[in-house]
Design an enzyme around this catalytic site. Structure first.
Site, PDB file in Angstrom:
ATOM      1  N   PRO A  88       0.819  -1.221   0.000  1.00 36.79           N
ATOM      2  CA  PRO A  88       0.000   0.000   0.000  1.00 36.79           C
ATOM      3  C   PRO A  88       0.851   1.268   0.000  1.00 36.79           C
ATOM      4  CG  PRO A  88      -0.707  -1.522   1.717  1.00 36.79           C
ATOM      5  CD  PRO A  88       0.587  -2.042   1.179  1.00 36.79           C
ATOM      6  N   GLU A 115       1.445  -8.727   8.234  1.00 39.36           N
ATOM      7  CA  GLU A 115       1.607  -7.269   8.391  1.00 39.36           C
ATOM      8  C   GLU A 115       2.566  -6.690   7.367  1.00 39.36           C
ATOM      9  OE1 GLU A 115      -1.211  -7.717  10.457  1.00 39.36           O
ATOM     10  OE2 GLU A 115      -0.505  -5.643  10.277  1.00 39.36           O
ATOM     11  N   ARG A 153      -2.056  -7.650 -21.292  1.00 34.62           N
ATOM     12  CA  ARG A 153      -2.857  -7.076 -22.397  1.00 34.62           C
ATOM     13  C   ARG A 153      -2.007  -6.252 -23.349  1.00 34.62           C
ATOM     14  NH1 ARG A 153      -5.855  -3.447 -21.609  1.00 34.62           N
ATOM     15  NH2 ARG A 153      -7.712  -3.920 -22.849  1.00 34.62           N
ATOM     16  N   ASP A 168      -8.285   1.696 -25.050  1.00 33.10           N
ATOM     17  CA  ASP A 168      -8.694   1.488 -23.651  1.00 33.10           C
ATOM     18  C   ASP A 168      -9.017   2.790 -22.945  1.00 33.10           C
ATOM     19  OD1 ASP A 168      -6.285  -1.023 -22.634  1.00 33.10           O
ATOM     20  OD2 ASP A 168      -8.251  -1.138 -23.581  1.00 33.10           O
TER      21      ASP A 168
END
Ligand code: 4FV
Length: 246
Positions: A88, A115, A153, A168
């Protein structure tokens, strides 16, 4: 392209790697994925790959030794591409970032769990950190799948018509225009006539305007990063008028 995955849960990847576009890409030799379990590299008697956090606190932390040895093993097999840790606190994943990653010959994706990972392992082996979003998951496996899916892709030959990924969302920094297919009428709702007109220039214009409208409505900040043509500016004018009139 070769992608190595370091994880404590390789089984999580089996289904997503075996079906649809990803499955075909590997079968056609356009993509090679090497799944590696970190646990066997643990020197601990019971092969555990996590331990209690120094400083206390909840949860467990992945220990450095198995990770560092696993990466060294992978490097010895010749996978030289950047090692990316999914977390994150990483750089937010964007289509622009995906395009950059797709230019690499090979990539090594490190999936944390619990964690997180002992910082010393990251100092030793991580070349990059990527986040798939500002929320906390149980592991880096799903983010690694997101990276692999969005990457594959862009590998030439993976998507049918080369063209498709160029149109896209985000390929041009705008949100995608609405899509319609048969039947022409569904539960009394008609598909826009323009799309069935065969007039490709008018269809192009409709789609560009609807991409601008969606972006203006939902992600206006994206418009600041797009090089708007005079046609785009005219469309945005019309959209503001139309939205005001609503
Ligand atoms: C994540 C994310 C993410 C944090 C602790 C794994 C988890 C656990 N990774 N983008 N968002 N990772 O939530 O990449 O170890």
């Amino acid at each position: 392209m070769m992608i190595g995955i370091l994880t404590l849960f390789p089984e999580m990847f089996e289904s997503m790697l075996s079906c649809s576009i990803l499955g075909r890409a590997q079968a056609e030799g356009l993509l090679a994925v090497e799944l590696m379990n970190i646990r066997p590299f643990s020197e601990k008697k019971h092969k555990n790959a996590d331990d209690y956090p120094f400083g206390g606190g909840v949860g467990m932390v992945m220990t450095a030794q198995p990770i560092v040895d696993a990466v060294r093993h992978v490097r010895a097999t010749g996978l030289a591409g950047p090692c990316v840790y999914l977390s994150p606190r990483g750089e937010p994943l964007t289509q622009r970032k995906v395009r950059r990653l797709a230019d690499e010959e090979s990539l090594l994706l490190l999936c944390g769990h619990y964690e997180g990972v002992d910082e010393r392992a990251l100092e030793l082996i991580a070349d990059d950190e990527i986040s798939v979003g500002d929320y906390v998951l149980t592991g880096g496996e799903l983010p690694a799948m997101v990276v692999i899916d969005s990457l594959c892709r862009l590998i030439p030959g993976v998507l049918g018509e080369e063209e498709s990924h160029r149109t896209d969302s985000f390929a041009e920094g705008l949100l995608e225009h609405p899509h319609y297919t048969r039947p022409r009428e569904f539960l009394g709702m008609a598909a826009p006539d323009i799309l069935i007109s065969g007039n490709h220039e008018e269809i192009r214009r409709w789609r560009r305007k609807e991409s601008l409208r969606r972006t203006w409505q939902r992600r206006p900040e994206l418009l600041n990063a797009v090089l708007l043509t005079s046609e785009d500016k005219k469309f945005l004018e019309e959209i503001r008028e139309e939205e005001k009139a609503e």
